[in-house]
Design an enzyme around this catalytic site. Structure first.
Site, PDB file in Angstrom:
ATOM      1  CB  SER A  17      -0.948   0.000   1.210  1.00 30.43           C
ATOM      2  OG  SER A  17      -0.224  -0.111   2.424  1.00 30.43           O
ATOM      3  CE1 TYR A 159      13.012  -3.196  10.276  1.00 23.75           C
ATOM      4  CE2 TYR A 159      15.300  -2.489  10.020  1.00 23.75           C
ATOM      5  CZ  TYR A 159      14.054  -2.757   9.468  1.00 23.75           C
ATOM      6  OH  TYR A 159      13.856  -2.592   8.121  1.00 23.75           O
TER       7      TYR A 159
HETATM    8  N1  LIG Z   1      12.664   2.404   4.268  1.00 22.80           N
HETATM    9  C1  LIG Z   1      13.859   1.938   4.608  1.00 22.80           C
HETATM   10  O1  LIG Z   1      14.819   2.711   4.816  1.00 22.80           O
HETATM   11  C2  LIG Z   1      14.095   0.453   4.701  1.00 22.80           C
HETATM   12  C3  LIG Z   1      15.417   0.017   4.874  1.00 22.80           C
HETATM   13  C4  LIG Z   1      15.683  -1.340   4.967  1.00 22.80           C
HETATM   14  C5  LIG Z   1      14.651  -2.249   4.873  1.00 22.80           C
HETATM   15  N2  LIG Z   1      13.357  -1.814   4.716  1.00 22.80           N
HETATM   16  C6  LIG Z   1      12.307  -2.857   4.638  1.00 22.80           C
HETATM   17  O2  LIG Z   1      11.572  -2.695   3.438  1.00 22.80           O
HETATM   18  C7  LIG Z   1      10.208  -3.092   3.648  1.00 22.80           C
HETATM   19  C8  LIG Z   1       9.277  -1.952   3.254  1.00 22.80           C
HETATM   20  O3  LIG Z   1       9.606  -0.816   4.054  1.00 22.80           O
HETATM   21  P1  LIG Z   1       8.958   0.630   3.806  1.00 22.80           P
HETATM   22  O4  LIG Z   1       9.983   1.606   4.199  1.00 22.80           O
HETATM   23  O5  LIG Z   1       8.339   0.699   2.477  1.00 22.80           O
HETATM   24  O6  LIG Z   1       7.825   0.604   4.968  1.00 22.80           O
HETATM   25  P2  LIG Z   1       6.454   1.424   5.108  1.00 22.80           P
HETATM   26  O7  LIG Z   1       6.496   2.660   4.294  1.00 22.80           O
HETATM   27  O8  LIG Z   1       6.201   1.543   6.566  1.00 22.80           O
HETATM   28  O9  LIG Z   1       5.384   0.409   4.473  1.00 22.80           O
HETATM   29  C9  LIG Z   1       5.172  -0.817   5.113  1.00 22.80           C
HETATM   30  C10 LIG Z   1       4.113  -1.608   4.386  1.00 22.80           C
HETATM   31  O10 LIG Z   1       3.936  -2.843   5.100  1.00 22.80           O
HETATM   32  C11 LIG Z   1       2.550  -3.021   5.384  1.00 22.80           C
HETATM   33  N3  LIG Z   1       2.371  -3.775   6.613  1.00 22.80           N
HETATM   34  C12 LIG Z   1       2.846  -3.490   7.855  1.00 22.80           C
HETATM   35  N4  LIG Z   1       2.470  -4.438   8.721  1.00 22.80           N
HETATM   36  C13 LIG Z   1       1.758  -5.350   8.026  1.00 22.80           C
HETATM   37  C14 LIG Z   1       1.116  -6.571   8.346  1.00 22.80           C
HETATM   38  N5  LIG Z   1       1.121  -7.031   9.610  1.00 22.80           N
HETATM   39  N6  LIG Z   1       0.474  -7.251   7.370  1.00 22.80           N
HETATM   40  C15 LIG Z   1       0.448  -6.788   6.104  1.00 22.80           C
HETATM   41  N7  LIG Z   1       1.039  -5.632   5.729  1.00 22.80           N
HETATM   42  C16 LIG Z   1       1.686  -4.930   6.680  1.00 22.80           C
HETATM   43  C17 LIG Z   1       1.974  -1.630   5.441  1.00 22.80           C
HETATM   44  O11 LIG Z   1       0.583  -1.697   5.114  1.00 22.80           O
HETATM   45  P3  LIG Z   1      -0.509  -1.211   6.183  1.00 22.80           P
HETATM   46  O12 LIG Z   1      -0.134   0.180   6.495  1.00 22.80           O
HETATM   47  O13 LIG Z   1      -1.836  -1.348   5.522  1.00 22.80           O
HETATM   48  O14 LIG Z   1      -0.337  -2.085   7.368  1.00 22.80           O
HETATM   49  C18 LIG Z   1       2.768  -0.912   4.348  1.00 22.80           C
HETATM   50  O15 LIG Z   1       2.187  -1.128   3.090  1.00 22.80           O
HETATM   51  C19 LIG Z   1      10.106  -3.478   5.120  1.00 22.80           C
HETATM   52  O16 LIG Z   1      10.242  -4.868   5.262  1.00 22.80           O
HETATM   53  C20 LIG Z   1      11.288  -2.756   5.756  1.00 22.80           C
HETATM   54  O17 LIG Z   1      11.703  -3.376   6.946  1.00 22.80           O
HETATM   55  C21 LIG Z   1      13.063  -0.492   4.619  1.00 22.80           C
END
Ligand SMILES: NC(=O)c1ccc[n+]([C@@H]2O[C@H](COP(=O)([O-])OP(=O)(O)OC[C@H]3O[C@@H](n4cnc5c(N)ncnc54)[C@H](OP(=O)(O)O)[C@@H]3O)[C@@H](O)[C@H]2O)c1
Length: 261
Positions: A17, A159
């Site tokens: 999303s 984390y």
């Molecule tokens: N951004 C960074 O700097 C970074 C760095 C390293 C790794 N990552 C990893 O990359 C991935 C995406 O990160 P992002 O930065 O895009 O995060 P984000 O903007 O917070 O988006 C997270 C997504 O996960 C969904 N989500 C959370 N809990 C959930 C659940 N229990 N069941 C189903 N959906 C769930 C959320 O949907 P809802 O809101 O509807 O729950 C949202 O669509 C994650 O695994 C994160 O750990 C991110």
């Protein structure tokens, strides 16, 4: 961009999303995949992206499920199969970041994060794998983090532990599924500009973080969701057919992390 690269392929992107997941949905759909966009609470955001992509002629739909709950994941995978067909590509992207380290953590918050980041990957892969095994083809791409391979971000010890678990699951799943023609790899983003990293911070704090990251990056900037999505798409494609059990850091070349992976 090759609009036919994923023609005939069905993809499920968990947490599609917003942020990196949304960019992955956009990329896979633009390259011809039929894509199921999973979300847990943000139905509005998920429906917005679905409507926009449908208006561009893409085959996409939104599906609600909490990846931490096995029964919900099983029901989601059945629904994707009914709507689009057997899943060929699973992107385990859903994740949460709860800060906490050894001397300062909330046990309940940690358990919640573990259930989403680790159990979520297990549930979704276990539910999607039988269909891939039957087809003798599949791609699983897990979102880990460079936090899992060192001390890049302070306050994220717990984390990092969840992402370390994602990495060993990546290797073990690759081991189990390789003989069935299924590859399993992980992408390790560096600091990427999404709500996950900006939530709870002022604009000024964000600016400082971005500048600090840029100073540590060989390419001089923080990541954008599209930077990560293009590597996920590569690992989801036929182009990566001889790669499995691998971890790809996508972080602009962190100077403090040049030996990771
Ligand atoms: N951004 C960074 O700097 C970074 C760095 C390293 C790794 N990552 C990893 O990359 C991935 C995406 O990160 P992002 O930065 O895009 O995060 P984000 O903007 O917070 O988006 C997270 C997504 O996960 C969904 N989500 C959370 N809990 C959930 C659940 N229990 N069941 C189903 N959906 C769930 C959320 O949907 P809802 O809101 O509807 O729950 C949202 O669509 C994650 O695994 C994160 O750990 C991110």
């Amino acid at each position: 961009m090759d609009t036919e690269r994923f023609k005939g392929r069905v993809a499920l992107v968990t947490g599609g999303s917003r942020g990196i997941g949304r960019a992955v949905v956009e990329r896979l759909a633009a390259e011809g995949a039929a894509v199921a966009v999973n979300y847990r609470i943000r139905s509005g955001e998920a429906e917005d992206i679905v409507q926009r992509l449908q208006s561009e002629g893409c085959q996409v739909f939104a599906v609600q499920a909490d990846v931490a709950v096995r029964s919900e994941v099983d029901a989601m995978v059945r629904r994707v199969r009914d709507e689009l067909g057997t899943i060929d590509i699973l992107v385990n992207n859903a994740g949460v970041l709860v800060t906490g380290d050894l001397l300062n953590y909330d046990a309940e918050a940690f358990e919640h994060m573990w259930r989403v980041n680790v159990n979520g990957v297990l549930h979704a892969t276990a539910a999607a794998a039988p269909g891939m095994i039957e087809k003798k083809w599949g791609r699983v791409v897990n979102l880990s983090s460079i936090a899992a391979v060192g001390t890049a971000f302070s306050g994220t010890t717990l984390y990092a532990a969840t992402k370390g678990a994602v990495q060993i699951l990546t290797k073990r799943f690759a081991y189990e599924l390789g003989p069935s023609g299924i590859t399993v790899n992980a992408v390790l983003p560096g600091f990427t500009l999404t709500d996950m990293v900006s939530e709870g911070h002022t604009e000024e704090e964000m600016q400082q973080s971005i500048e600090a990251v840029a100073r540590k990056s060989l390419l001089g900037r923080a990541g954008e969701p599209g930077d990560i999505a293009s590597v996920v798409a590569f690992l989801a494609s036929e182009d990566s057919r001889f790669m499995t059990a691998q971890f790809l850091a996508v972080d602009g070349g962190r100077t403090d992390f040049l030996t990771h992976c």
